[in-house]
Enzyme design. Structure first.
Site, PDB file in Angstrom:
ATOM      1  N   GLU A  12     -12.607  -0.800  17.584  1.00  0.00           N
ATOM      2  CA  GLU A  12     -13.573  -0.484  16.522  1.00  0.00           C
ATOM      3  C   GLU A  12     -14.921  -1.113  16.834  1.00  0.00           C
ATOM      4  O   GLU A  12     -14.958  -2.307  17.153  1.00  0.00           O
ATOM      5  CB  GLU A  12     -13.041  -0.980  15.179  1.00  0.00           C
ATOM      6  CG  GLU A  12     -11.817  -0.189  14.748  1.00  0.00           C
ATOM      7  CD  GLU A  12     -11.227  -0.626  13.402  1.00  0.00           C
ATOM      8  OE1 GLU A  12     -11.784  -1.554  12.780  1.00  0.00           O
ATOM      9  OE2 GLU A  12     -10.221  -0.053  12.999  1.00  0.00           O
ATOM     10  N   HIS A  28     -13.311   2.200   8.904  1.00  0.00           N
ATOM     11  CA  HIS A  28     -12.488   1.109   8.354  1.00  0.00           C
ATOM     12  C   HIS A  28     -12.960   0.732   6.938  1.00  0.00           C
ATOM     13  O   HIS A  28     -13.378  -0.399   6.673  1.00  0.00           O
ATOM     14  CB  HIS A  28     -12.543  -0.110   9.290  1.00  0.00           C
ATOM     15  CG  HIS A  28     -11.361  -1.022   9.125  1.00  0.00           C
ATOM     16  ND1 HIS A  28     -10.803  -1.705  10.159  1.00  0.00           N
ATOM     17  CD2 HIS A  28     -10.626  -1.369   8.031  1.00  0.00           C
ATOM     18  CE1 HIS A  28      -9.785  -2.430   9.723  1.00  0.00           C
ATOM     19  NE2 HIS A  28      -9.666  -2.237   8.437  1.00  0.00           N
ATOM     20  N   LEU A  29     -12.867   1.731   6.065  1.00  0.00           N
ATOM     21  CA  LEU A  29     -13.398   1.556   4.701  1.00  0.00           C
ATOM     22  C   LEU A  29     -12.320   1.310   3.652  1.00  0.00           C
ATOM     23  O   LEU A  29     -12.628   1.202   2.472  1.00  0.00           O
ATOM     24  CB  LEU A  29     -14.174   2.824   4.287  1.00  0.00           C
ATOM     25  CG  LEU A  29     -15.498   3.100   4.974  1.00  0.00           C
ATOM     26  CD1 LEU A  29     -16.169   4.319   4.327  1.00  0.00           C
ATOM     27  CD2 LEU A  29     -16.430   1.892   4.846  1.00  0.00           C
ATOM     28  N   GLY A  30     -11.046   1.238   4.087  1.00  0.00           N
ATOM     29  CA  GLY A  30      -9.947   1.129   3.121  1.00  0.00           C
ATOM     30  C   GLY A  30     -10.199   0.086   2.046  1.00  0.00           C
ATOM     31  O   GLY A  30      -9.989   0.329   0.855  1.00  0.00           O
ATOM     32  N   ALA A  31     -10.658  -1.072   2.467  1.00  0.00           N
ATOM     33  CA  ALA A  31     -10.813  -2.181   1.521  1.00  0.00           C
ATOM     34  C   ALA A  31     -12.233  -2.283   0.985  1.00  0.00           C
ATOM     35  O   ALA A  31     -12.559  -3.223   0.265  1.00  0.00           O
ATOM     36  CB  ALA A  31     -10.447  -3.482   2.220  1.00  0.00           C
ATOM     37  N   ARG A  71      -3.678   0.308  10.725  1.00  0.00           N
ATOM     38  CA  ARG A  71      -4.223  -0.356  11.905  1.00  0.00           C
ATOM     39  C   ARG A  71      -4.224   0.617  13.082  1.00  0.00           C
ATOM     40  O   ARG A  71      -3.223   1.323  13.306  1.00  0.00           O
ATOM     41  CB  ARG A  71      -3.373  -1.582  12.292  1.00  0.00           C
ATOM     42  CG  ARG A  71      -3.709  -2.834  11.512  1.00  0.00           C
ATOM     43  CD  ARG A  71      -5.128  -3.320  11.805  1.00  0.00           C
ATOM     44  NE  ARG A  71      -5.496  -4.476  11.022  1.00  0.00           N
ATOM     45  CZ  ARG A  71      -6.080  -4.439   9.818  1.00  0.00           C
ATOM     46  NH1 ARG A  71      -6.333  -3.293   9.235  1.00  0.00           N
ATOM     47  NH2 ARG A  71      -6.411  -5.560   9.202  1.00  0.00           N
ATOM     48  N   ILE A  90       0.843  -1.207   0.000  1.00  0.00           N
ATOM     49  CA  ILE A  90       0.000   0.000   0.000  1.00  0.00           C
ATOM     50  C   ILE A  90       0.878   1.258   0.000  1.00  0.00           C
ATOM     51  O   ILE A  90       0.654   2.184  -0.789  1.00  0.00           O
ATOM     52  CB  ILE A  90      -0.970  -0.038   1.199  1.00  0.00           C
ATOM     53  CG1 ILE A  90      -1.931  -1.230   1.042  1.00  0.00           C
ATOM     54  CG2 ILE A  90      -1.751   1.271   1.326  1.00  0.00           C
ATOM     55  CD1 ILE A  90      -2.778  -1.552   2.256  1.00  0.00           C
TER      56      ILE A  90
HETATM   57  N1  LIG Z   1      -7.854   0.198   6.157  1.00  0.00           N
HETATM   58  C1  LIG Z   1      -8.026  -0.955   5.580  1.00  0.00           C
HETATM   59  O1  LIG Z   1      -9.130  -1.358   5.291  1.00  0.00           O
HETATM   60  C2  LIG Z   1      -6.817  -1.774   5.225  1.00  0.00           C
HETATM   61  C3  LIG Z   1      -6.859  -2.564   4.061  1.00  0.00           C
HETATM   62  C4  LIG Z   1      -5.728  -3.320   3.737  1.00  0.00           C
HETATM   63  C5  LIG Z   1      -4.617  -3.299   4.562  1.00  0.00           C
HETATM   64  N2  LIG Z   1      -4.658  -2.556   5.694  1.00  0.00           N
HETATM   65  C6  LIG Z   1      -3.484  -2.505   6.570  1.00  0.00           C
HETATM   66  O2  LIG Z   1      -2.488  -1.728   5.927  1.00  0.00           O
HETATM   67  C7  LIG Z   1      -1.206  -2.098   6.412  1.00  0.00           C
HETATM   68  C8  LIG Z   1      -0.240  -2.286   5.263  1.00  0.00           C
HETATM   69  O3  LIG Z   1      -0.682  -3.282   4.393  1.00  0.00           O
HETATM   70  P1  LIG Z   1       0.235  -3.770   3.162  1.00  0.00           P
HETATM   71  O4  LIG Z   1      -0.585  -4.706   2.363  1.00  0.00           O
HETATM   72  O5  LIG Z   1       0.874  -2.621   2.505  1.00  0.00           O
HETATM   73  O6  LIG Z   1       1.335  -4.598   3.971  1.00  0.00           O
HETATM   74  P2  LIG Z   1       2.816  -4.973   3.504  1.00  0.00           P
HETATM   75  O7  LIG Z   1       3.191  -6.128   4.307  1.00  0.00           O
HETATM   76  O8  LIG Z   1       2.884  -5.057   2.029  1.00  0.00           O
HETATM   77  O9  LIG Z   1       3.668  -3.719   3.953  1.00  0.00           O
HETATM   78  C9  LIG Z   1       3.992  -3.429   5.274  1.00  0.00           C
HETATM   79  C10 LIG Z   1       5.328  -2.720   5.272  1.00  0.00           C
HETATM   80  O10 LIG Z   1       5.615  -2.307   6.594  1.00  0.00           O
HETATM   81  C11 LIG Z   1       7.006  -2.432   6.787  1.00  0.00           C
HETATM   82  N3  LIG Z   1       7.331  -2.463   8.194  1.00  0.00           N
HETATM   83  C12 LIG Z   1       7.221  -3.493   9.069  1.00  0.00           C
HETATM   84  N4  LIG Z   1       7.662  -3.118  10.289  1.00  0.00           N
HETATM   85  C13 LIG Z   1       8.037  -1.832  10.170  1.00  0.00           C
HETATM   86  C14 LIG Z   1       8.566  -0.901  11.091  1.00  0.00           C
HETATM   87  N5  LIG Z   1       8.817  -1.226  12.366  1.00  0.00           N
HETATM   88  N6  LIG Z   1       8.837   0.346  10.649  1.00  0.00           N
HETATM   89  C15 LIG Z   1       8.596   0.695   9.366  1.00  0.00           C
HETATM   90  N7  LIG Z   1       8.113  -0.155   8.448  1.00  0.00           N
HETATM   91  C16 LIG Z   1       7.829  -1.402   8.850  1.00  0.00           C
HETATM   92  C17 LIG Z   1       7.352  -3.712   6.077  1.00  0.00           C
HETATM   93  O11 LIG Z   1       8.727  -3.779   5.740  1.00  0.00           O
HETATM   94  C18 LIG Z   1       6.481  -3.624   4.840  1.00  0.00           C
HETATM   95  O12 LIG Z   1       7.186  -3.046   3.755  1.00  0.00           O
HETATM   96  C19 LIG Z   1      -1.446  -3.342   7.264  1.00  0.00           C
HETATM   97  O13 LIG Z   1      -1.537  -2.955   8.598  1.00  0.00           O
HETATM   98  C20 LIG Z   1      -2.808  -3.826   6.818  1.00  0.00           C
HETATM   99  O14 LIG Z   1      -3.452  -4.581   7.788  1.00  0.00           O
HETATM  100  C21 LIG Z   1      -5.713  -1.785   6.036  1.00  0.00           C
HETATM  101  O1  LIG Z   2     -12.186  -6.684   5.805  1.00  0.00           O
HETATM  102  C1  LIG Z   2     -12.025  -5.478   5.749  1.00  0.00           C
HETATM  103  O2  LIG Z   2     -12.787  -4.700   5.188  1.00  0.00           O
HETATM  104  C2  LIG Z   2     -10.754  -4.872   6.350  1.00  0.00           C
HETATM  105  C3  LIG Z   2      -9.599  -5.204   5.511  1.00  0.00           C
HETATM  106  C4  LIG Z   2      -8.278  -4.650   5.950  1.00  0.00           C
HETATM  107  O3  LIG Z   2      -8.255  -4.114   7.188  1.00  0.00           O
HETATM  108  C5  LIG Z   2      -7.214  -5.676   5.744  1.00  0.00           C
HETATM  109  O4  LIG Z   2      -6.358  -5.838   6.617  1.00  0.00           O
HETATM  110  O5  LIG Z   2      -7.206  -6.298   4.678  1.00  0.00           O
END
Ligand SMILES: NC(=O)c1ccc[n+]([C@@H]2O[C@H](COP(=O)([O-])OP(=O)(O)OC[C@H]3O[C@@H](n4cnc5c(N)ncnc54)[C@H](O)[C@@H]3O)[C@@H](O)[C@H]2O)c1
Ligand SMILES: O=C(O)CC[C@@H](O)C(=O)O
Length: 524
Positions: free
Chosen positions: A258, A276-279, A229, A149
């Site tokens: 949440e 929590h609408l990201g996805a 998160r 992301i």
């Molecule tokens: N809001 C939502 O609905 C939503 C949707 C999808 C993902 N997410 C969340 O978004 C976040 C990122 O997802 P992603 O798919 O990009 O994950 P990813 O695993 O591709 O990327 C995470 C990155 O964080 C880095 N990282 C780990 N520890 C670290 C630290 N201490 N300091 C700095 N960087 C560090 C890792 O090296 C990695 O590059 C996750 O927490 C995921 O759960 C939220």
């Molecule tokens: O299920 C959802 O909508 C949340 C997804 C998101 O937080 C994730 O970690 O993929």
């Protein structure tokens, strides 16, 4: 019939791959629904709402796989699942674009006061001077966590004419250069950024990575976003820094709890929020549902899964090559388990010949799953094999040898107990199948399948006849018989195969024969 429980709201079209699974029932209900028989569920599909705790897992003894339709598995007790041999999978990239776009939309909304202006107009106001915004162009964006992301956000930021600093200890300089971003320390990023957005997983290291200490290093008027998160930015510290006017604005899609309920940040006008609408886009929900549904189907069709959190991924190609060795490794483990009657403290595996070109760690785990079968009360598979051995004080050693004893490949396993050691060697012969070719000092050749009897005896005339006579008298048909000895008149072994397991009476009669040293039933 496999029972698949879909406990959260998961895109129905995305679940279609599961419909092709023969003998599967899909149940769309909450885990606490009284109509759900938790003890019969084989697969559990969730998003983030269902908390898969150890307590829930204890009520699901048949559970084999947990699928998270999304990225974060923080709602799943992965260590507890691993201990029970339950595979945990996720859909790592199906919602990347949606979440990156949502973060970007939040950033633009925050800097242009869009939610506040929107509410104002809906309230019949027209305050054009109250909502003067800030351009993204030329601003410095600090991205903490440059994974899937984070990288997508960086690309979009560049197109908007922003400068990008990133902090990610796992990011290589080459990749940073390729993405056109500046790799920084966290402190450098905190000091330089006009806007900071976090995209790490929530781990003990990242929890509160942006806290009071970090916030006081940031520029006055800095904007902060968390669409990853809740808890990566400490909410209490953030509230203090919004309250004292240091932080210019905040956008949150996620919260420590949440829904957040009464929350100190919600009262501020310059804090904008989404639930929590990201996805939450049609595309992402279809993607993640399809990804996990396919994986669950592969799992039940005995095909490899690629997105497991607690099992190394192997490709379909490698999986096909490894399959015959996987089977014989498991059988060797199970033979050992039935032949060694004492506690074992060491299992050493030697691979030789063509099998050494494959992922042997996978085979070691298969051997262990066979070894623990029926020895302990836990279902042991590739997920929890090494952990189970460690917990039981069994050292597992893996070696490679060039000596394949004249075969194309060999897997030799020795189990060491307090008093004795026992060694079994197997091979897989193309167009012929698995064979056990060595049993504790004796060369032999038998198919590891069905109901077997392994007899150690003295090599004397008539002993084979006596065994045949006793079994014949009891109407037991010997399907196959293999014999092996080291030297004439010394110790010898025979391995007999039967169409059905031997009864205790037959075993007791055989044990009475003078020439017999020991007898072991082996059921494979
Ligand atoms: N809001 C939502 O609905 C939503 C949707 C999808 C993902 N997410 C969340 O978004 C976040 C990122 O997802 P992603 O798919 O990009 O994950 P990813 O695993 O591709 O990327 C995470 C990155 O964080 C880095 N990282 C780990 N520890 C670290 C630290 N201490 N300091 C700095 N960087 C560090 C890792 O090296 C990695 O590059 C996750 O927490 C995921 O759960 C939220
Ligand atoms: O299920 C959802 O909508 C949340 C997804 C998101 O937080 C994730 O970690 O993929």
């Amino acid at each position: 019939m496999y029972q698949i429980l879909v406990a959260d709201s998961i895109n129905a079209e995305g679940l279609e791959p599961l419909l092709g699974l023969k003998e599967a029932e899909i149940i769309q209900k909450k885990t606490n629904d009284p109509e759900v028989n938790l003890d019969q569920i084989d697969a559990l599909l969730v998003r983030s709402a269902t908390k898969v705790t150890e307590k829930l897992l204890n009520q699901m003894p048949s559970l084999k796989i947990i699928a998270r339709a999304g990225v974060g598995v923080d709602n799943i007790d992965v260590p507890a699942a691993t201990k029970k041999g339950i595979i945990v999978i996720n859909a790592p990239d199906g919602n990347t674009i949606s979440t990156a776009e949502h973060t970007f939309a939040m950033m633009a909304s925050l800097l242009r006061n869009i939610p506040q202006a929107h509410s104002s107009v809906k309230n019949k106001e027209w305050k054009r001077n109250a909502f003067i915004g800030t351009e993204l162009y030329g601003k410095r964006l600090g991205i903490v966590g440059m994974g899937r992301i984070g990288s997508e956000i960086a690309k979009r930021a560049k197109v908007f004419g922003m400068n990008v600093n990133v902090f990610d200890p796992f990011l290589t300089k080459e990749r940073a250069a390729k993405l056109g971003v500046e790799s920084s320390t966290l402190d450098e990023l905190l000091v330089a950024a006009d806007i900071i957005t976090v995209h790490t997983p929530l781990t003990p290291e990242t929890k509160g990575i942006i806290n009071e200490e970090a916030l006081k290093k940031t520029k006055k008027g800095v904007y902060l976003l968390n669409c990853a998160r809740g808890g990566i930015i400490d909410e209490q510290d953030l509230a203090t820094y919004v309250g004292n006017g240091h932080v210019g604005g905040v956008a949150l899609d996620v919260f420590e709890t949440e829904p957040p309920g009464e929350h100190p940040l919600l009262k501020y006008e310059n804090v904008i929020v989404t639930p929590h609408l990201g996805a939450s886009t049609k595309e992402a929900q279809l993607n993640v549902a399809t990804q996990v549904a396919k994986e669950v189907r592969y799992f039940f069709e005995d095909l490899p899964v690629s997105n497991s959190i607690n099992l190394p991924a192997i490709s379909k190609d490698i999986f096909e090559k490894i399959q015959p060795f996987h089977q014989i490794s498991k059988q060797i483990g199970y033979i050992l388990s039935q032949c060694v009657k004492e506690g074992v403290h060491e299992l050493s595996i030697t691979y030789s010949g063509s099998v050494t070109n494959l992922e042997t760690s996978y085979l070691t785990k298969a051997m262990l799953s066979g070894f623990f079968k029926n020895r302990i009360d836990v279902n042991v598979n590739e997920v929890n094999a090494l952990l189970t051995a460690k917990e039981r004080g069994i050292t597992v050693g893996e070696k490679i040898s060039t000596d394949a004893f004249g075969y194309d490949n060999c897997i030799t396993v020795s189990a060491k107990g307090e008093e004795n050691a026992f060694t079994v060697r197997g091979t897989f012969i193309d167009h012929y199948g698995p064979r056990i070719v060595y049993l504790n000092g004796f060369n032999i050749d038998f198919l590891p399948e069905g109901n077997l009897l392994y007899i150690q005896h003295m090599d004397r005339p008539g002993v084979i006849g006596h065994v045949g006579q006793i079994l014949g008298d009891q109407g037991i048909n010997i399907a196959t018989m293999q014999v092996g000895r080291k030297q004439a008149g010394g110790e010898a072994i025979m391995v007999l195969a039967f169409d059905k397991p031997l009864n205790d009476h037959a075993l007791a009669s055989l044990e009475k024969l003078d020439e017999i040293v020991s007898i072991n039933s082996i059921n494979l």
